[in-house]
Scaffold this motif. Structure first.
Motif, PDB file in Angstrom:
ATOM      1  N   ASP A  96      52.616  39.664   6.483  1.00  0.00           N
ATOM      2  CA  ASP A  96      53.558  39.948   7.598  1.00  0.00           C
ATOM      3  C   ASP A  96      54.742  38.914   7.452  1.00  0.00           C
ATOM      4  O   ASP A  96      54.702  37.877   7.646  1.00  0.00           O
ATOM      5  CB  ASP A  96      53.149  40.039   8.799  1.00  0.00           C
ATOM      6  N   GLY A  97      55.840  39.231   6.466  1.00  0.00           N
ATOM      7  CA  GLY A  97      56.904  38.410   6.518  1.00  0.00           C
ATOM      8  C   GLY A  97      56.604  37.270   5.507  1.00  0.00           C
ATOM      9  O   GLY A  97      57.107  35.998   5.929  1.00  0.00           O
ATOM     10  N   LEU A  98      55.922  37.325   4.531  1.00  0.00           N
ATOM     11  CA  LEU A  98      55.198  36.504   3.832  1.00  0.00           C
ATOM     12  C   LEU A  98      56.271  35.636   2.893  1.00  0.00           C
ATOM     13  O   LEU A  98      57.176  36.439   2.446  1.00  0.00           O
ATOM     14  CB  LEU A  98      54.236  36.801   2.676  1.00  0.00           C
ATOM     15  N   ASP A  99      56.592  34.202   3.139  1.00  0.00           N
ATOM     16  CA  ASP A  99      57.535  33.370   2.322  1.00  0.00           C
ATOM     17  C   ASP A  99      56.804  32.511   1.546  1.00  0.00           C
ATOM     18  O   ASP A  99      55.902  31.997   2.093  1.00  0.00           O
ATOM     19  CB  ASP A  99      58.492  32.981   3.213  1.00  0.00           C
ATOM     20  N   TYR A 100      57.240  32.085   0.295  1.00  0.00           N
ATOM     21  CA  TYR A 100      56.811  31.097  -0.470  1.00  0.00           C
ATOM     22  C   TYR A 100      57.933  30.342  -1.384  1.00  0.00           C
ATOM     23  O   TYR A 100      58.407  31.265  -2.354  1.00  0.00           O
ATOM     24  CB  TYR A 100      55.560  31.109  -1.223  1.00  0.00           C
ATOM     25  N   SER A 101      57.970  29.187  -1.388  1.00  0.00           N
ATOM     26  CA  SER A 101      59.094  28.684  -2.179  1.00  0.00           C
ATOM     27  C   SER A 101      58.604  27.563  -3.016  1.00  0.00           C
ATOM     28  O   SER A 101      57.642  26.828  -2.605  1.00  0.00           O
ATOM     29  CB  SER A 101      60.280  28.117  -1.312  1.00  0.00           C
ATOM     30  N   PHE A 102      59.064  27.302  -4.277  1.00  0.00           N
ATOM     31  CA  PHE A 102      58.885  26.324  -5.503  1.00  0.00           C
ATOM     32  C   PHE A 102      60.197  25.411  -5.283  1.00  0.00           C
ATOM     33  O   PHE A 102      61.180  26.070  -6.049  1.00  0.00           O
ATOM     34  CB  PHE A 102      58.427  26.477  -6.670  1.00  0.00           C
ATOM     35  N   ASN A 103      60.034  24.271  -5.104  1.00  0.00           N
ATOM     36  CA  ASN A 103      61.434  23.365  -4.959  1.00  0.00           C
ATOM     37  C   ASN A 103      62.760  23.818  -4.683  1.00  0.00           C
ATOM     38  O   ASN A 103      63.629  24.041  -5.354  1.00  0.00           O
ATOM     39  CB  ASN A 103      61.351  22.986  -6.760  1.00  0.00           C
ATOM     40  N   THR A 147      63.305  27.349  -4.372  1.00  0.00           N
ATOM     41  CA  THR A 147      63.302  28.519  -4.975  1.00  0.00           C
ATOM     42  C   THR A 147      62.442  29.487  -4.490  1.00  0.00           C
ATOM     43  O   THR A 147      61.083  29.186  -4.401  1.00  0.00           O
ATOM     44  CB  THR A 147      63.165  28.559  -6.790  1.00  0.00           C
ATOM     45  N   LYS A 148      62.857  30.500  -3.881  1.00  0.00           N
ATOM     46  CA  LYS A 148      61.927  31.529  -3.133  1.00  0.00           C
ATOM     47  C   LYS A 148      61.113  32.479  -4.195  1.00  0.00           C
ATOM     48  O   LYS A 148      61.646  33.280  -5.005  1.00  0.00           O
ATOM     49  CB  LYS A 148      62.729  32.272  -2.195  1.00  0.00           C
ATOM     50  N   ALA A 149      60.057  32.302  -4.222  1.00  0.00           N
ATOM     51  CA  ALA A 149      59.314  32.962  -5.144  1.00  0.00           C
ATOM     52  C   ALA A 149      58.804  34.345  -4.388  1.00  0.00           C
ATOM     53  O   ALA A 149      58.729  35.475  -4.845  1.00  0.00           O
ATOM     54  CB  ALA A 149      58.056  32.608  -5.714  1.00  0.00           C
ATOM     55  N   VAL A 150      58.460  34.212  -3.286  1.00  0.00           N
ATOM     56  CA  VAL A 150      58.248  35.499  -2.476  1.00  0.00           C
ATOM     57  C   VAL A 150      58.968  35.434  -0.961  1.00  0.00           C
ATOM     58  O   VAL A 150      59.213  34.269  -0.301  1.00  0.00           O
ATOM     59  CB  VAL A 150      56.558  35.243  -1.656  1.00  0.00           C
ATOM     60  N   ASP A 151      59.549  36.436  -0.851  1.00  0.00           N
ATOM     61  CA  ASP A 151      60.988  36.413   0.192  1.00  0.00           C
ATOM     62  C   ASP A 151      60.537  37.544   1.219  1.00  0.00           C
ATOM     63  O   ASP A 151      60.699  38.824   0.828  1.00  0.00           O
ATOM     64  CB  ASP A 151      62.114  36.777  -0.663  1.00  0.00           C
ATOM     65  N   SER A 152      59.924  37.077   2.509  1.00  0.00           N
ATOM     66  CA  SER A 152      59.673  38.102   3.541  1.00  0.00           C
ATOM     67  C   SER A 152      58.951  39.137   3.126  1.00  0.00           C
ATOM     68  O   SER A 152      59.265  40.475   3.619  1.00  0.00           O
ATOM     69  CB  SER A 152      61.179  38.366   4.001  1.00  0.00           C
ATOM     70  N   THR A 165      44.733  34.847  -2.003  1.00  0.00           N
ATOM     71  CA  THR A 165      43.592  33.987  -2.051  1.00  0.00           C
ATOM     72  C   THR A 165      43.137  32.926  -1.496  1.00  0.00           C
ATOM     73  O   THR A 165      42.098  32.085  -1.782  1.00  0.00           O
ATOM     74  CB  THR A 165      43.085  34.114  -3.487  1.00  0.00           C
ATOM     75  N   THR A 166      44.241  32.268  -0.693  1.00  0.00           N
ATOM     76  CA  THR A 166      44.448  30.926  -0.014  1.00  0.00           C
ATOM     77  C   THR A 166      44.389  29.864  -1.092  1.00  0.00           C
ATOM     78  O   THR A 166      44.258  28.561  -0.859  1.00  0.00           O
ATOM     79  CB  THR A 166      42.888  30.612   0.802  1.00  0.00           C
ATOM     80  N   LEU A 167      44.711  29.954  -2.265  1.00  0.00           N
ATOM     81  CA  LEU A 167      45.178  28.972  -3.324  1.00  0.00           C
ATOM     82  C   LEU A 167      46.440  28.243  -2.941  1.00  0.00           C
ATOM     83  O   LEU A 167      46.810  27.228  -3.414  1.00  0.00           O
ATOM     84  CB  LEU A 167      45.036  29.448  -4.810  1.00  0.00           C
ATOM     85  N   LEU A 168      47.257  28.791  -2.406  1.00  0.00           N
ATOM     86  CA  LEU A 168      48.602  28.241  -1.908  1.00  0.00           C
ATOM     87  C   LEU A 168      48.661  28.491  -0.340  1.00  0.00           C
ATOM     88  O   LEU A 168      48.114  29.387   0.365  1.00  0.00           O
ATOM     89  CB  LEU A 168      49.462  28.962  -2.158  1.00  0.00           C
ATOM     90  N   PRO A 169      48.909  27.330   0.326  1.00  0.00           N
ATOM     91  CA  PRO A 169      49.042  27.249   1.844  1.00  0.00           C
ATOM     92  C   PRO A 169      50.333  28.154   2.393  1.00  0.00           C
ATOM     93  O   PRO A 169      51.223  28.193   1.836  1.00  0.00           O
ATOM     94  CB  PRO A 169      49.292  25.600   2.145  1.00  0.00           C
ATOM     95  N   PHE A 172      41.112  41.433   5.825  1.00  0.00           N
ATOM     96  CA  PHE A 172      40.115  42.103   6.658  1.00  0.00           C
ATOM     97  C   PHE A 172      40.211  41.228   7.945  1.00  0.00           C
ATOM     98  O   PHE A 172      39.210  41.431   8.597  1.00  0.00           O
ATOM     99  CB  PHE A 172      38.667  42.175   6.140  1.00  0.00           C
ATOM    100  N   GLY A 173      41.459  41.060   8.544  1.00  0.00           N
ATOM    101  CA  GLY A 173      41.699  40.634   9.861  1.00  0.00           C
ATOM    102  C   GLY A 173      41.531  39.088  10.230  1.00  0.00           C
ATOM    103  O   GLY A 173      41.713  38.663  11.045  1.00  0.00           O
ATOM    104  N   HIS A 174      41.142  38.421   8.902  1.00  0.00           N
ATOM    105  CA  HIS A 174      41.068  36.952   9.013  1.00  0.00           C
ATOM    106  C   HIS A 174      42.281  36.146   8.666  1.00  0.00           C
ATOM    107  O   HIS A 174      42.639  36.553   7.566  1.00  0.00           O
ATOM    108  CB  HIS A 174      39.791  36.476   8.012  1.00  0.00           C
ATOM    109  N   ASP A 175      42.594  35.370   9.310  1.00  0.00           N
ATOM    110  CA  ASP A 175      44.032  34.589   9.141  1.00  0.00           C
ATOM    111  C   ASP A 175      43.731  33.587   8.029  1.00  0.00           C
ATOM    112  O   ASP A 175      42.798  32.938   7.985  1.00  0.00           O
ATOM    113  CB  ASP A 175      44.633  34.065  10.174  1.00  0.00           C
ATOM    114  N   ALA A 176      44.329  33.919   6.712  1.00  0.00           N
ATOM    115  CA  ALA A 176      44.381  33.309   5.787  1.00  0.00           C
ATOM    116  C   ALA A 176      44.565  31.592   5.997  1.00  0.00           C
ATOM    117  O   ALA A 176      43.961  30.596   5.350  1.00  0.00           O
ATOM    118  CB  ALA A 176      44.996  33.293   4.500  1.00  0.00           C
ATOM    119  N   ALA A 177      45.272  31.194   6.929  1.00  0.00           N
ATOM    120  CA  ALA A 177      45.645  29.774   7.157  1.00  0.00           C
ATOM    121  C   ALA A 177      44.668  29.086   8.159  1.00  0.00           C
ATOM    122  O   ALA A 177      44.298  28.147   7.794  1.00  0.00           O
ATOM    123  CB  ALA A 177      47.164  29.643   7.849  1.00  0.00           C
TER     124      ALA A 177
END
Length: 289
Positions: A18-25, A27-32, A61-65, A74-79
């Motif tokens: 749901d609106g997953l974002d992730y950036s490296f330095n 730079t957005k690798a995953v955008d919303s 997979t929880t390898l990145l926060p 399956f309903g479990h929040d990865a964070a």
């Protein structure tokens, strides 16, 4: 899959972003990224190198926060519940995860210990995982003697030994010849049919996605640009071509590769990953090929 896992995950989507974002330095690798994977389906995440597929997989997979509320398995929040998420996962990364200095059985046993499979069940579960990928006869050979296809099947056994509810596959057939690719997918399909597990896979092979995936999502620059069954996406592209005058209703459906090119467009040259990405992919391919 154990009864406890089945009860814990029944009636819930396997993956929700749901609106997953992730950036490296910066730079957005995953955008919303908004994404839902239904329980029990084989879902393909497609896109050019640099589209954000592997980053999304690593977040799931929880390898990145990630912040709370962005990813649920399956309903479990990865964070908030990373250990609960990990107990439901099997993961085959692009990079080699098998140890060449161990036998096939020792490799799978090591993963059984990592995933905390109870000691009293360990030997039986290892044997079952090896049998599921047709490696029983080769189980006590050193992994360094395995062919590329056998190595990928061994890594699949490593991921299956914990009886996962969700199997994550990041380019599972990279560098394999067509016969070995088919063999790997036949084993994935057989295990999925026997257990009902969900499979989330990234691949650059459009024929694999078309043949084995129930639905696919095409990613580009960190976002989903097309989502549906392979047949739906092909039909949508033909409809657009007919509407624009580029095709007629009598023309055959485009291929999934055509859909891929339509989504990525000229960005294929820009989004091909950096030197490190190319080096890593080629190293992996050369070791399993």
């Amino acid at each position: 899959m154990t009864e406890d896992k089945a009860e814990e995950t029944s009636g819930t989507d396997a993956v929700t972003c749901d609106g997953l974002d992730y950036s490296f330095n910066g730079t957005k690798a995953v955008d919303s990224l908004d994404l839902s994977v239904g329980a029990g389906e084989v879902f393909g995440l497609l896109g050019p190198n640099g589209a954000g597929k592997t980053t999304a997989i690593r977040c799931i997979t929880t390898l990145l926060p990630v912040p709370a509320g962005m990813v649920r398995v399956f309903g479990h929040d990865a964070a908030k519940e990373p250990m609960a998420v990990r107990r439901l996962l099997g993961y085959v990364p692009q990079q080699l995860s098998a140890d060449a200095t161990l036998t096939g059985r020792e490799n799978v046993t090591l993963f059984a210990r990592v995933f905390d499979v109870p000691r009293r069940e360990r030997a039986e579960r290892v044997a079952q995982a090896l049998a599921a990928v047709d490696l029983t006869d080769a189980a006590d050979r050193m992994a360094k003697t395995f062919s590329g296809g056998m190595i990928r099947r061994l890594e699949l056994a490593q991921a299956l030994v914990s009886a996962p509810r969700l199997l994550m596959l990041d380019e599972p057939t990279i560098g394999l010849d067509p016969i070995a690719r088919t063999s790997v997918w036949e084993h994935i399909t057989a295990v999925r049919k026997a257990t009902g597990m969900t499979v989330l896979v990234t691949t650059h092979y459009m024929d694999e996605a078309e043949q084995y995936c129930d639905r696919v999502a095409l990613m580009h620059r960190g976002r989903i640009h097309a989502l549906g069954t392979p047949g739906e996406l092909r039909g949508d592209l033909r409809a657009r071509r007919v509407a624009s005058g580029a095709a007629t209703g009598k023309d055959p459906l485009p291929t999934l590769e055509d859909v891929f090119r339509d989504v990525a467009g000229s960005g294929l040259d820009e989004e091909g990953g950096d030197f490190r990405d190319v080096r890593t992919t080629r190293r992996t391919a050369s070791r399993v090929g």
